[in-house]
Design an enzyme around this catalytic site. Sequence first.
Site, PDB file in Angstrom:
ATOM      1  N   CYS A 153      -7.519  -2.331   8.765  1.00  0.00           N
ATOM      2  CA  CYS A 153      -6.197  -2.346   8.122  1.00  0.00           C
ATOM      3  C   CYS A 153      -5.676  -0.926   7.933  1.00  0.00           C
ATOM      4  CB  CYS A 153      -6.257  -3.054   6.765  1.00  0.00           C
ATOM      5  SG  CYS A 153      -6.547  -4.825   6.854  1.00  0.00           S
ATOM      6  N   HIS A 158      -1.421  -5.724   1.583  1.00  0.00           N
ATOM      7  CA  HIS A 158      -2.635  -6.534   1.522  1.00  0.00           C
ATOM      8  C   HIS A 158      -2.363  -7.780   0.685  1.00  0.00           C
ATOM      9  CE1 HIS A 158      -5.607  -3.344   2.890  1.00  0.00           C
ATOM     10  NE2 HIS A 158      -5.960  -4.440   3.534  1.00  0.00           N
ATOM     11  N   ARG A 177     -17.830  -0.941   6.929  1.00  0.00           N
ATOM     12  CA  ARG A 177     -18.999  -1.484   6.219  1.00  0.00           C
ATOM     13  C   ARG A 177     -19.554  -2.681   6.965  1.00  0.00           C
ATOM     14  NH1 ARG A 177     -17.826  -5.985   3.811  1.00  0.00           N
ATOM     15  NH2 ARG A 177     -15.668  -6.492   3.394  1.00  0.00           N
ATOM     16  N   GLU A 221       0.835  -1.208   0.000  1.00  0.00           N
ATOM     17  CA  GLU A 221       0.000   0.000   0.000  1.00  0.00           C
ATOM     18  C   GLU A 221       0.866   1.253   0.000  1.00  0.00           C
ATOM     19  OE1 GLU A 221      -3.165   0.015  -0.342  1.00  0.00           O
ATOM     20  OE2 GLU A 221      -3.702  -2.058   0.131  1.00  0.00           O
TER      21      GLU A 221
END
Length: 189
Positions: free
Chosen positions: A144, A166, A91, A81
Amino acid sequence: MTEKRLLLTCFEPFGGREHNASRDALAALPDAVGGYTLHKLCLPVVFGAAAERALAAASALRPDAIVCVGEAAGRAAITPELVAINLQYARIPDNLGNAPMDAPCVAGGENALFATLPVRRMARAVCDAGLPGEVSYSAGAYVCNDLFYRVLHRYRDAAVRCGFIHVPAGDAWRAEDLAAGLAACIRAL
């Protein structure tokens, strides 16, 4: 040559699943890679608590680098990332039922922080190892990203290099292949 210390974190299962690909991948890694002694730590999938545990371990260990690993549904590559955003958005609730909606990771913190690891070189190293690898420009806004942002925020003026990777979620990859990709990333440091 003195071995360098690498704090390498993963996550416990979440969302009702029994496995987390990041934890399986770390379990398949040896204890030393590319001149680094690996200090592995499994974190809770809980906003704030994951970062607190990682930062406490880093304070005790005084690592040369921190690499956090998590799983991401829908990804087909190992993805270092590039950026963490100062945003929490769930979510689905975390493992303690927390579900922040558009809250900051760190009140008053910068809007975004960039990884201090060589993410492009790491992604190339994964590809050179014969596995799909690419740079990601969004760590999302779940636990994360919260961990990634808080670690970068804590070490923003320090010599400790920090980042997040990831890995694909689910059973699409063998843990040994994920571990090989992570090892390539570590050697690229």
